[in-house]
Design a protein around this motif. Structure first.
Motif, mmCIF file in Angstrom:
data_model
loop_
_atom_site.group_PDB
_atom_site.id
_atom_site.type_symbol
_atom_site.label_atom_id
_atom_site.label_comp_id
_atom_site.label_asym_id
_atom_site.label_seq_id
_atom_site.Cartn_x
_atom_site.Cartn_y
_atom_site.Cartn_z
ATOM 1 N N GLU A 143 0.809 -1.217 0.000
ATOM 2 C CA GLU A 143 0.000 0.000 0.000
ATOM 3 C C GLU A 143 0.842 1.267 0.000
ATOM 4 O O GLU A 143 0.326 2.358 0.260
ATOM 5 N N GLY A 166 -3.904 -2.440 -0.496
ATOM 6 C CA GLY A 166 -4.739 -1.384 0.053
ATOM 7 C C GLY A 166 -4.858 -0.297 -1.006
ATOM 8 O O GLY A 166 -3.941 0.510 -1.159
ATOM 9 N N HIS A 209 -8.611 -5.023 -1.619
ATOM 10 C CA HIS A 209 -9.855 -4.529 -1.030
ATOM 11 C C HIS A 209 -10.675 -3.858 -2.116
ATOM 12 O O HIS A 209 -10.131 -3.202 -3.006
#
Length: 249
Positions: A143, A166, A209
């Motif tokens: 991320e 992420g 996600h």
């Protein structure tokens, strides 16, 4: 097939994301059919008591639980696994050394440095170290720009079961002005492909996600094998707004 077997095999795996301390809601969600429920201890409204209550609610419905831990530290990782999590998603992993630290925190000696004291976990998982090590998932997050730059080395660390993107932080880390900055769509798409390629080369799974089931379906079509969907608070607000609009005409 257990969650560990399904995810490691690369079979399509779909999870739900929980931010709030509401075990009764978790119990209902756990019966919907998701492969797992993930409790967000990093950004969610959850303390250790809430994790325990949430894990107990999952057990009542036979659903697996993951925890996105607060930080890449032995204490948080060990606590989540001791509470009965099937695996941990570890934020801000920026290097192979970070990934090795995460793996060590998930495994008992001699493979790692997890402290023996499973408490709740002994109700669900083997207590012999080697068997317990094989029964939990270590899932570092990509991320940041640093993590992306080192993604091939991170993916190749023995004991890493998969990488989890992420998307909001990654887009910001790549220079985006906002988590959904459209000016960085192409750069972000290239980053996703690099993570997928690194996972494929290392023989592990790529996860991400997503804000909705529709986006999750698109990510599966792109080559991801596991996705988490939205969050309980997002869906609560969306449903409340939709019903209010219908009632107001």
């Amino acid at each position: 097939m257990t969650l560990v077997e399904k995810l490691r095999s690369g079979a399509r795996t779909i999870g739900y994301w929980v931010l709030s301390d509401n075990p009764q809601a978790v119990e209902r969600v756990a019966g919907v059919g998701y492969d797992y429920v993930c409790f967000d201890a990093q950004h969610g409204l959850l303390d250790y008591r809430a994790l325990l209550d949430g894990m107990t609610a999952l057990d009542a419905r036979g659903c697996a639980g993951l925890v996105r831990v607060q930080d890449n530290q032995q204490f948080w990782i060990g606590q989540a696994l001791d509470a009965g999590a099937t695996g941990v998603i570890i934020p801000m992993v920026n290097s192979a050394d970070d990934a090795r630290a995460a793996v060590a925190a998930c495994r008992y000696p001699p493979a790692g440095r997890r402290s023996m004291g499973p408490v709740r976990a002994e109700l669900r998982f083997p207590t012999r170290p080697a068997e317990a090590d094989a029964a939990v998932l270590c899932l570092p997050m990509i991320e940041t720009a640093e993590g992306l730059a080192a993604v091939e080395e991170i993916a190749a660390v023995p004991g890493v079961d998969g990488l989890y993107i992420g998307p909001s932080d990654l887009r910001l880390g790549l220079g985006g002005a906002a988590p959904d900055d459209p000016a960085y769509d192409d750069v972000f798409a290239q980053a996703l492909e690099r993570v997928r390629a690194a996972c494929a080369s290392a023989g592990i799974v790529a996860g991400i996600h997503t804000p909705s089931g529709a986006v999750a379906a698109r990510r599966f079509a792109e080559g991801f094998s596991w996705c988490s969907v939205a969050s309980d608070l997002t869906h609560l607000e969306e449903a409340a707004r939709s019903h209010l609009g219908e009632a107001q005409g």
